[in-house]
Enzyme design. Structure first.
Site, PDB file in Angstrom:
ATOM      1  N   HIS A 176       0.831  -1.199   0.000  1.00 24.18           N
ATOM      2  CA  HIS A 176       0.000   0.000   0.000  1.00 24.18           C
ATOM      3  C   HIS A 176       0.867   1.251   0.000  1.00 24.18           C
ATOM      4  CE1 HIS A 176      -3.248   2.777   1.454  1.00 24.18           C
ATOM      5  NE2 HIS A 176      -3.852   2.113   0.502  1.00 24.18           N
ATOM      6  N   HIS A 201      -4.664   6.754  -5.540  1.00 23.63           N
ATOM      7  CA  HIS A 201      -5.850   7.323  -4.896  1.00 23.63           C
ATOM      8  C   HIS A 201      -6.359   8.510  -5.705  1.00 23.63           C
ATOM      9  CE1 HIS A 201      -4.101   5.217  -1.324  1.00 23.63           C
ATOM     10  NE2 HIS A 201      -5.344   4.778  -1.339  1.00 23.63           N
ATOM     11  N   HIS A 210      -7.287  -1.670  -5.172  1.00 18.78           N
ATOM     12  CA  HIS A 210      -7.480  -2.264  -3.844  1.00 18.78           C
ATOM     13  C   HIS A 210      -8.117  -3.649  -3.932  1.00 18.78           C
ATOM     14  CE1 HIS A 210      -6.706   1.966  -2.764  1.00 18.78           C
ATOM     15  NE2 HIS A 210      -6.251   1.475  -1.632  1.00 18.78           N
ATOM     16  N   HIS A 350     -14.888   5.868   2.926  1.00 12.89           N
ATOM     17  CA  HIS A 350     -13.572   5.219   2.967  1.00 12.89           C
ATOM     18  C   HIS A 350     -12.561   6.006   3.797  1.00 12.89           C
ATOM     19  CE1 HIS A 350      -9.497   5.347   0.983  1.00 12.89           C
ATOM     20  NE2 HIS A 350      -9.487   4.156   1.554  1.00 12.89           N
ATOM     21  N   HIS A 354     -10.768   5.405   7.711  1.00  4.14           N
ATOM     22  CA  HIS A 354      -9.325   5.510   7.973  1.00  4.14           C
ATOM     23  C   HIS A 354      -9.061   6.460   9.148  1.00  4.14           C
ATOM     24  CE1 HIS A 354      -6.928   3.378   4.934  1.00  4.14           C
ATOM     25  NE2 HIS A 354      -7.949   3.551   4.110  1.00  4.14           N
ATOM     26  N   PHE A 371      -1.878   7.011   4.640  1.00  4.15           N
ATOM     27  CA  PHE A 371      -1.844   5.947   3.634  1.00  4.15           C
ATOM     28  C   PHE A 371      -0.544   5.136   3.652  1.00  4.15           C
ATOM     29  CE2 PHE A 371      -5.202   8.167   0.808  1.00  4.15           C
ATOM     30  CZ  PHE A 371      -6.208   7.465   1.438  1.00  4.15           C
ATOM     31  N   HIS A 384     -11.196  -2.482   3.649  1.00  3.33           N
ATOM     32  CA  HIS A 384     -11.209  -2.439   2.188  1.00  3.33           C
ATOM     33  C   HIS A 384     -12.055  -3.537   1.567  1.00  3.33           C
ATOM     34  CE1 HIS A 384      -9.264   1.016   0.476  1.00  3.33           C
ATOM     35  NE2 HIS A 384      -8.642   1.114   1.641  1.00  3.33           N
TER      36      HIS A 384
HETATM   37 CU1  C2O Z   1      -5.246   2.937  -0.491  1.00  2.03          CU
HETATM   38 CU2  C2O Z   1      -7.932   2.982   2.095  1.00  2.03          CU
HETATM   39  O1  C2O Z   1      -6.510   3.299   0.971  1.00  2.03           O
END
Ligand code: C2O
Length: 621
Positions: A176, A201, A210, A350, A354, A371, A384
């Site tokens: 990631h 992103h 993802h 989303h 986070h 991230f 995810h």
């Molecule tokens: Cu690549 Cu939830 O992020």
């Protein structure tokens, strides 16, 4: 556990308190015929001025500098004219292209993070598995202890692998970081260019990247416990019973635990899909008044989900995010901005999740709040998985424009992953559109947000009462206030251009012509990649005494950023936010041709974000 395929066409009958239901009246989904309407973008002749100032080299606040930047950009575009030909699917290649990623927060010095995977010289092309049966990823809050045991065992084995094993948890977490924090070039040599770093992103790459990442992660877990049928759980944060962090992840002695989390957000606290903050923080920041009860939180979350999945996410670009092609760096085209703009879920629920999970620990907000470190928290993968589930649900919602892109640059975009046999595999987006072809689906659970349509705060209020001072009502500014630094509440009148006539398809048949959607576009949003920023966008609000909430139709959406930056000069995110408005305007009883008032409400990081312009567009895709 139940194991039927998730089908949102069955509306839930769960009695959710505190919101008004209104059954969706969708048109019957029409069969799509393949329309050869591939948009050729990144053309040299498509250098509109208002897109040119999206260059990161342009100063973010000064209009004069913007115009100067524009001039130099035009100069540059003629010099690098041949590069237009390079606009193509992204295809990173780490055989020579993986560099050190750097994370940084605010003004603090950057910290280098080595995210590159072990090198390998042989890349094989991914082939779809032979699917014997569809395995259903279970909701994390519904699994039994046998499942938890198996999952923990697999994670334990993954964590026990040597650090340089590409299947180890450490290496998996780095994937990631590498793809998000610009360790890769967009394309393979000889096309790679130091300026063409890949970002996954804020664009149409978000969902497929993802999905692939989780797919290979899951295959490795299954292989480690010799269970090819193993599936990972999903965090069902879009449903009342799943809105707290799943219990199995919060046991301190579990391999699923991560100590770099916000301890104030442990269960039974419910996630806040709007701000990613808890009720106390919201109160401290003056964002809410009084107590946000549990039912209020649930109602807010469900209305947000409705907004992001149904009314705002009704086109490929609004749901998936804007188009992003390799080699676009030098092209003055909306479709070629490095992080052109994420879709509704990426930008909304989303990011909120986070933020909710990550420790509020300056400067880096690890793990989930940044991230670069998010993949280190086992909960990231369950989070995810639910994001991925949203893509599956979205594809089945009625409405002929809720369909994936047919653009070849999207379909042929590819990424590299190690599989369970340590093969380095190149997988293409086109192979990852249908999860059943990959052998998995999701446990069927209720989808209460399908009925959680926001309602107008001020029903049938009709026209804007221009200039009227009402309570704390901010003065409506004229449209020419841009560019501006958003440091306080700003309200502007936005003229609505005439809707263009729906054109017939080239064959004279309009079956494959998408319906036009009216979108509010907030352009040239510039913010330091490392700043936590959020602002809300409200339409035709009457007063500012009672903050507009996601349960209100007047709430159009938000822009959010969480730290994901690089330690170099180009650490500014320059992106845009498009909010579909057709349904909202109808609900607010705004007539065709009637102008609207847009209120921008800074909610986090006031003064750290600037906005280039606001306009209204009509989009088809
Ligand atoms: Cu690549 Cu939830 O992020």
């Amino acid at each position: 556990m139940a194991s039927t395929v998730n089908s949102p066409s069955v509306l839930t009958s769960l009695p959710i308190p505190c919101f008004q239901t209104s059954l969706l009246t969708f048109k019957k989904k029409q069969l799509l015929r393949f329309a050869s309407k591939r948009v050729v973008s990144c053309r040299a002749d498509n250098g509109e001025q208002n897109n040119a100032d999206s260059s990161p080299s342009v100063d973010r606040f000064d209009r004069r500098d913007m115009l100067l930047g524009l001039g130099s950009l035009y100069g540059a575009s003629s010099l690098v004219g041949d590069r237009f030909a390079l606009a193509s699917p992204v295809a990173p290649d780490w055989l020579r292209g993986c560099t050190v990623a750097t994370a940084m927060d605010g003004d603090k010095p950057g910290k280098s993070v080595q995210c590159c995977p072990p090198s390998n010289t042989k890349i094989i092309d991914f082939e779809l598995p032979r699917v014997r049966k569809i395995r259903h990823r279970p909701a994390a809050h519904l699994v039994d202890c046998n499942y938890v045991y198996k999952f923990e065992l697999a994670m334990e084995k993954m964590k026990a692998l040597p650090d340089d094993d590409p299947r180890s948890f450490k290496q998996q977490a780095k994937i990631h970081c590498a793809y998000c924090n610009e360790a890769y070039f967009q394309t393979r040599p000889p096309h790679d260019d130091p300026n063409q770093k890949l970002k996954i992103h804020f664009s149409w790459l978000f969902f497929p990247f993802h999905r692939m990442y989780l797919y290979f992660f899951e295959r490795i877990l299954g292989d480690l416990i010799d269970d090819p049928d193993f599936v990972m759980p999903f965090w069902n944060w879009d449903s009342p019973c799943g809105m707290a962090m799943p219990e199995m992840y919060v046991e301190p002695c579990s391999v699923l635990y991560d100590k770099l989390r916000d301890i104030n957000h442990k269960p039974p606290n419910l996630v806040d899909l709007n701000d990613g903050l808890g009720a106390n923080e919201l109160k401290e920041q003056g964002i809410i008044f009084g107590n946000l009860s549990k039912t209020d939180q649930i109602r807010s979350n469900l209305c947000l989900m409705y907004r992001q999945m149904v009314s705002n996410g009704n086109k490929p670009t609004s749901f998936h995010g804007k188009k992003y092609r390799a080699g676009c760096r030098f092209v003055t085209d909306d479709e070629c901005i490095p992080e052109p703009g994420g879709g509704t879920i990426e930008n909304g629920a989303h990011i909120a999740v986070h933020k909710f999970v990550g420790a509020k620990r300056p400067p880096y907000n690890e793990d989930m709040g940044n991230f670069y470190s998010a993949g280190r928290d086992p909960l990231f993968y369950a989070h995810h998985a639910n994001v991925d589930r949203m893509w599956n649900i979205w594809r089945t919602l009625p409405g002929k424009d809720r369909r994936d892109f047919r653009d070849r640059d999207w379909l042929n975009s590819s990424f590299l992953f190690y599989d369970e046999k340590k093969n380095l595999v190149r997988a293409k987006v086109r192979q990852f559109l249908d999860t059943e072809k990959l052998g998995y689906g999701y446990q069927k659970v209720d989808i209460p947000w399908l009925e959680s349509k926001p309602t107008p705060r001020w029903p049938r209020r009709g026209q804007i009462k221009g200039g009227q001072v009402h309570g704390l009502r901010a003065e409506t500014k004229k449209i020419n206030v841009f560019p501006l630094v958003l440091d306080k509440l700003v309200r502007v009148k936005v003229p609505r251009p005439k809707r263009s006539m729906t054109k017939l398809g080239e064959d004279g048949d309009d079956d494959d012509v998408e319906e036009e959607e009216e979108v509010l576009v907030i352009q040239n949003i510039q913010v330091d990649r490392n700043a936590s920023v959020k602002f809300d966008v409200n339409i035709n609000t009457e007063d500012d005494e009672t903050p507009i909430r996601p349960e209100d139709s007047e709430f159009a959406g938000s822009f959010t950023n969480i730290p994901h930056g690089m330690d170099h000069a180009d650490s500014k995110l320059n992106t845009s936010l498009s909010l579909a408005m057709s349904e909202l305007l109808k609900d607010l009883d705004v007539k065709d041709g009637e102008d609207i008032e847009v209120t921008l409400v800074p909610r986090q990081g006031a003064g750290l974000v600037s906005i280039g312009n606001i306009k209204i567009d009509y989009i088809r895709e």
